[in-house]
Design an enzyme around this catalytic site. Structure first.
Site, PDB file in Angstrom:
ATOM      1  N   LYS A  42       0.845  -1.208   0.000  1.00 56.54           N
ATOM      2  CA  LYS A  42       0.000   0.000   0.000  1.00 56.54           C
ATOM      3  C   LYS A  42       0.875   1.250   0.000  1.00 56.54           C
ATOM      4  O   LYS A  42       2.077   1.169   0.312  1.00 56.54           O
ATOM      5  CB  LYS A  42      -0.909  -0.014   1.237  1.00 56.54           C
ATOM      6  CG  LYS A  42      -0.160   0.020   2.563  1.00 56.54           C
ATOM      7  CD  LYS A  42      -1.083  -0.329   3.730  1.00 56.54           C
ATOM      8  CE  LYS A  42      -0.307  -0.308   5.031  1.00 56.54           C
ATOM      9  NZ  LYS A  42      -1.059  -0.916   6.143  1.00 56.54           N
ATOM     10  N   ARG A 137     -10.728  -0.078  15.044  1.00 52.16           N
ATOM     11  CA  ARG A 137     -10.617   0.690  13.802  1.00 52.16           C
ATOM     12  C   ARG A 137     -11.636   0.164  12.808  1.00 52.16           C
ATOM     13  O   ARG A 137     -12.553   0.863  12.421  1.00 52.16           O
ATOM     14  CB  ARG A 137      -9.182   0.596  13.253  1.00 52.16           C
ATOM     15  CG  ARG A 137      -8.954   1.421  12.010  1.00 52.16           C
ATOM     16  CD  ARG A 137      -7.496   1.478  11.579  1.00 52.16           C
ATOM     17  NE  ARG A 137      -6.966   0.188  11.143  1.00 52.16           N
ATOM     18  CZ  ARG A 137      -5.756   0.038  10.622  1.00 52.16           C
ATOM     19  NH1 ARG A 137      -4.949   1.075  10.485  1.00 52.16           N
ATOM     20  NH2 ARG A 137      -5.328  -1.157  10.249  1.00 52.16           N
ATOM     21  N   HIS A 167      -6.150  -7.463  13.012  1.00 54.05           N
ATOM     22  CA  HIS A 167      -4.912  -6.673  12.975  1.00 54.05           C
ATOM     23  C   HIS A 167      -4.441  -6.428  14.410  1.00 54.05           C
ATOM     24  O   HIS A 167      -5.234  -6.050  15.272  1.00 54.05           O
ATOM     25  CB  HIS A 167      -5.198  -5.341  12.268  1.00 54.05           C
ATOM     26  CG  HIS A 167      -3.965  -4.592  11.863  1.00 54.05           C
ATOM     27  ND1 HIS A 167      -2.849  -5.219  11.352  1.00 54.05           N
ATOM     28  CD2 HIS A 167      -3.672  -3.272  11.893  1.00 54.05           C
ATOM     29  CE1 HIS A 167      -1.924  -4.308  11.076  1.00 54.05           C
ATOM     30  NE2 HIS A 167      -2.396  -3.119  11.399  1.00 54.05           N
ATOM     31  N   ARG A 223       1.035 -10.762   6.795  1.00 48.25           N
ATOM     32  CA  ARG A 223       0.920  -9.523   6.004  1.00 48.25           C
ATOM     33  C   ARG A 223       2.104  -8.637   6.337  1.00 48.25           C
ATOM     34  O   ARG A 223       2.081  -7.883   7.301  1.00 48.25           O
ATOM     35  CB  ARG A 223      -0.386  -8.784   6.349  1.00 48.25           C
ATOM     36  CG  ARG A 223      -1.659  -9.588   6.128  1.00 48.25           C
ATOM     37  CD  ARG A 223      -2.884  -8.725   6.366  1.00 48.25           C
ATOM     38  NE  ARG A 223      -2.874  -8.065   7.659  1.00 48.25           N
ATOM     39  CZ  ARG A 223      -3.447  -8.535   8.759  1.00 48.25           C
ATOM     40  NH1 ARG A 223      -4.075  -9.697   8.725  1.00 48.25           N
ATOM     41  NH2 ARG A 223      -3.403  -7.856   9.881  1.00 48.25           N
ATOM     42  N   TYR A 267      15.050  31.188   6.770  1.00 43.03           N
ATOM     43  CA  TYR A 267      13.787  31.804   7.201  1.00 43.03           C
ATOM     44  C   TYR A 267      13.729  31.904   8.724  1.00 43.03           C
ATOM     45  O   TYR A 267      14.117  30.973   9.425  1.00 43.03           O
ATOM     46  CB  TYR A 267      12.600  30.958   6.735  1.00 43.03           C
ATOM     47  CG  TYR A 267      12.303  31.043   5.268  1.00 43.03           C
ATOM     48  CD1 TYR A 267      11.958  32.254   4.672  1.00 43.03           C
ATOM     49  CD2 TYR A 267      12.352  29.913   4.467  1.00 43.03           C
ATOM     50  CE1 TYR A 267      11.668  32.324   3.313  1.00 43.03           C
ATOM     51  CE2 TYR A 267      12.065  29.962   3.110  1.00 43.03           C
ATOM     52  CZ  TYR A 267      11.721  31.182   2.548  1.00 43.03           C
ATOM     53  OH  TYR A 267      11.437  31.234   1.208  1.00 43.03           O
ATOM     54  N   CYS A 314      13.722  24.550   4.040  1.00 46.01           N
ATOM     55  CA  CYS A 314      12.805  25.324   3.190  1.00 46.01           C
ATOM     56  C   CYS A 314      11.975  24.372   2.318  1.00 46.01           C
ATOM     57  O   CYS A 314      12.132  23.159   2.390  1.00 46.01           O
ATOM     58  CB  CYS A 314      13.575  26.252   2.264  1.00 46.01           C
ATOM     59  SG  CYS A 314      14.810  27.268   3.060  1.00 46.01           S
ATOM     60  N   ASP A 316      12.210  23.817  -0.904  1.00 44.59           N
ATOM     61  CA  ASP A 316      12.982  23.106  -1.930  1.00 44.59           C
ATOM     62  C   ASP A 316      14.471  22.999  -1.622  1.00 44.59           C
ATOM     63  O   ASP A 316      15.224  22.466  -2.432  1.00 44.59           O
ATOM     64  CB  ASP A 316      12.841  23.838  -3.275  1.00 44.59           C
ATOM     65  CG  ASP A 316      11.414  24.234  -3.554  1.00 44.59           C
ATOM     66  OD1 ASP A 316      10.575  23.324  -3.620  1.00 44.59           O
ATOM     67  OD2 ASP A 316      11.136  25.438  -3.660  1.00 44.59           O
TER      68      ASP A 316
HETATM   69  C1  LIG Z   1      -0.325  -1.790   6.899  1.00 47.84           C
HETATM   70  C2  LIG Z   1      -0.896  -3.061   7.378  1.00 47.84           C
HETATM   71  C3  LIG Z   1      -0.083  -4.188   7.526  1.00 47.84           C
HETATM   72  C4  LIG Z   1       1.421  -4.146   7.383  1.00 47.84           C
HETATM   73  O1  LIG Z   1       1.973  -3.669   8.588  1.00 47.84           O
HETATM   74  P1  LIG Z   1       3.554  -3.633   8.797  1.00 47.84           P
HETATM   75  O2  LIG Z   1       3.702  -3.180  10.205  1.00 47.84           O
HETATM   76  O3  LIG Z   1       4.084  -2.652   7.820  1.00 47.84           O
HETATM   77  O4  LIG Z   1       4.045  -5.009   8.545  1.00 47.84           O
HETATM   78  C5  LIG Z   1      -0.690  -5.385   7.841  1.00 47.84           C
HETATM   79  N1  LIG Z   1      -2.027  -5.461   8.019  1.00 47.84           N
HETATM   80  C6  LIG Z   1      -2.837  -4.387   7.918  1.00 47.84           C
HETATM   81  C7  LIG Z   1      -4.299  -4.537   8.143  1.00 47.84           C
HETATM   82  C8  LIG Z   1      -2.289  -3.145   7.624  1.00 47.84           C
HETATM   83  O5  LIG Z   1      -3.096  -2.076   7.540  1.00 47.84           O
END
Ligand SMILES: *Cc1c(COP(=O)(O)O)cnc(C)c1O
Length: 374
Positions: A42, A137, A167, A223, A267, A314, A316
């Site tokens: 992602k 969530r 998660h 994941r 700045y 800054c 850039d």
């Molecule tokens: C982003 C995400 C992951 C990956 O997490 P990492 O800590 O980068 O391994 C896994 N599962 C879900 C649902 C996520 O949103």
């Protein structure tokens, strides 16, 4: 013919695809039999380039990918990435036909979301039902496993449910309290998974990078996001030997000058020289995703030495103190993230300096910084 001098790019990321493969293989070797990696790509693979990373990992046998939204999923399909692509976040239910057409798997965020997807013609969308085991969530609340089971059985009648997942939200912590919380999350998930075992869901999963590295649970896929990119879920973590950052960020010195005591830099006049100093200008700034909170705080690496940022970053450009690095001149390379000689400065180090996480640093490097693949 006289050769033109070679100047480095204004601001450029070098992405080492072999290192990404190595990181992935190191985890693959530790996997229990029957388990596989779902590569989380992602947010443009955390800024590394989703198509390039997905292609590289496809070459070493990865067939499961996760993204955050349908645009990311379609991009992978358009570039010929095969296998399962799971959207972890929200997709407008009206896009059900797109999901089906492109064989994209959608997370089911709630019963209400499932109904909306069904009403929009989503019977044939492949779905993974999200369970909320404590993060609050997304997902069906797993505190009551019996109610959760009933809900899943109902959903399975109207949608093509192929998976179930949760998660973990503190799997990167070694605090006793957090270890207990993670254990409870896994137990809640496991209780629901056990109750619907007769549905023979293809993919039941709960482990992110931290979960996969430091916890055990039944999970068909892990994941993995951050660890594939060679960064740590938390600054205090230790990654397995050989896992290294995939990305290097380099810029160049665009001007060097000497300033006098009493001169101020940048700045807001936030830095005043107390002595004569040599200042180098680097043409990378916050519009490139170089964090402004590094003003008067961070450093870049030049010739293997730290050149502290003086004055404000800054839009850039930024200015660094090179008084101790006399060989600096127009065209000298400046390493913003990566190695220079014996010195190294990673996205994790940068994040730690300004109270954030490596994830935010690499995701924040803007698209105007050139990506170069090797
Ligand atoms: C982003 C995400 C992951 C990956 O997490 P990492 O800590 O980068 O391994 C896994 N599962 C879900 C649902 C996520 O949103």
């Amino acid at each position: 013919m006289e050769e033109k001098p070679m100047y480095p790019d204004r601001s450029c990321l070098t992405i080492d695809l072999n290192q990404a493969k190595t990181n992935c293989r190191i985890i693959q070797e530790r996997l229990a039999p029957g388990r596989r990696i779902m590569a989380v790509v992602k947010a443009d693979a955390y800024g590394h380039g989703d198509v390039q990373i997905a292609r590289a990992l496809t070459e070493i046998g990865i067939r499961d990918f996760a993204v955050s939204n349908i645009d990311e999923a379609l991009r992978l399909r358009e570039h010929g990435i095969p296998g399962q692509i799971l959207i972890l976040g929200y997709t407008d239910p009206s896009l059900a036909a797109e999901l089906i057409l492109n064989d994209i798997t959608q997370a089911i965020l709630s019963e209400e979301y499932a109904r909306a997807l069904h009403e929009a013609g989503g019977e044939q969308v492949r779905c993974h039902i999200a369970l909320d085991t404590g993060m609050r969530r997304i997902g069906l609340n797993a505190d009551d496993p019996a109610a959760c089971e009933r809900a899943i059985r109902e959903l399975a009648k109207t949608l093509k449910v192929t998976g179930l997942f949760t998660h973990l939200c503190v799997a990167d912590s070694e605090e006793e309290d957090d270890l207990l919380f993670t254990h409870e999350q896994i137990m809640k998930y496991q209780a629901v998974a056990d109750r619907v075992r007769d549905l023979h869901l293809e993919t039941v999963h709960c482990l992110n990078s931290a979960g996969g590295l430091w916890h055990s649970a039944e999970s068909d896929v892990m994941r993995l996001g951050i660890v594939l990119y060679g960064l740590k879920p938390d600054y205090l973590n230790h990654l397995p030997e050989g896992i290294r950052p995939v990305l290097t960020w380099k810029s160049v010195v665009s001007m060097v000058k000497t300033i006098a005591p009493g001169d101020c830099v940048g700045y807001g006049r936030t830095f005043t020289a107390q002595k004569p100093m040599r200042i180098a200008t680097i043409p990378t700034g916050y519009a490139d995703g170089y964090r402004r909170d590094l003003s008067n705080h961070g450093w870049v690496l030049i010739h293997g030495k730290r050149a502290p940022i003086v004055g404000r970053v800054c839009m850039d450009q930024m200015t660094v103190d090179v008084t101790q690095i006399p060989e600096v001149r127009l065209g000298t390379e400046a390493v913003l993230l990566g190695r220079s000689g014996e010195e190294e400065f990673t996205a994790d180090d940068m994040a730690h300096l300004i109270g954030t996480i490596g994830y935010e640093i690499v995701c924040g490097i803007s698209k105007r910084v050139k990506r170069q693949y090797q």
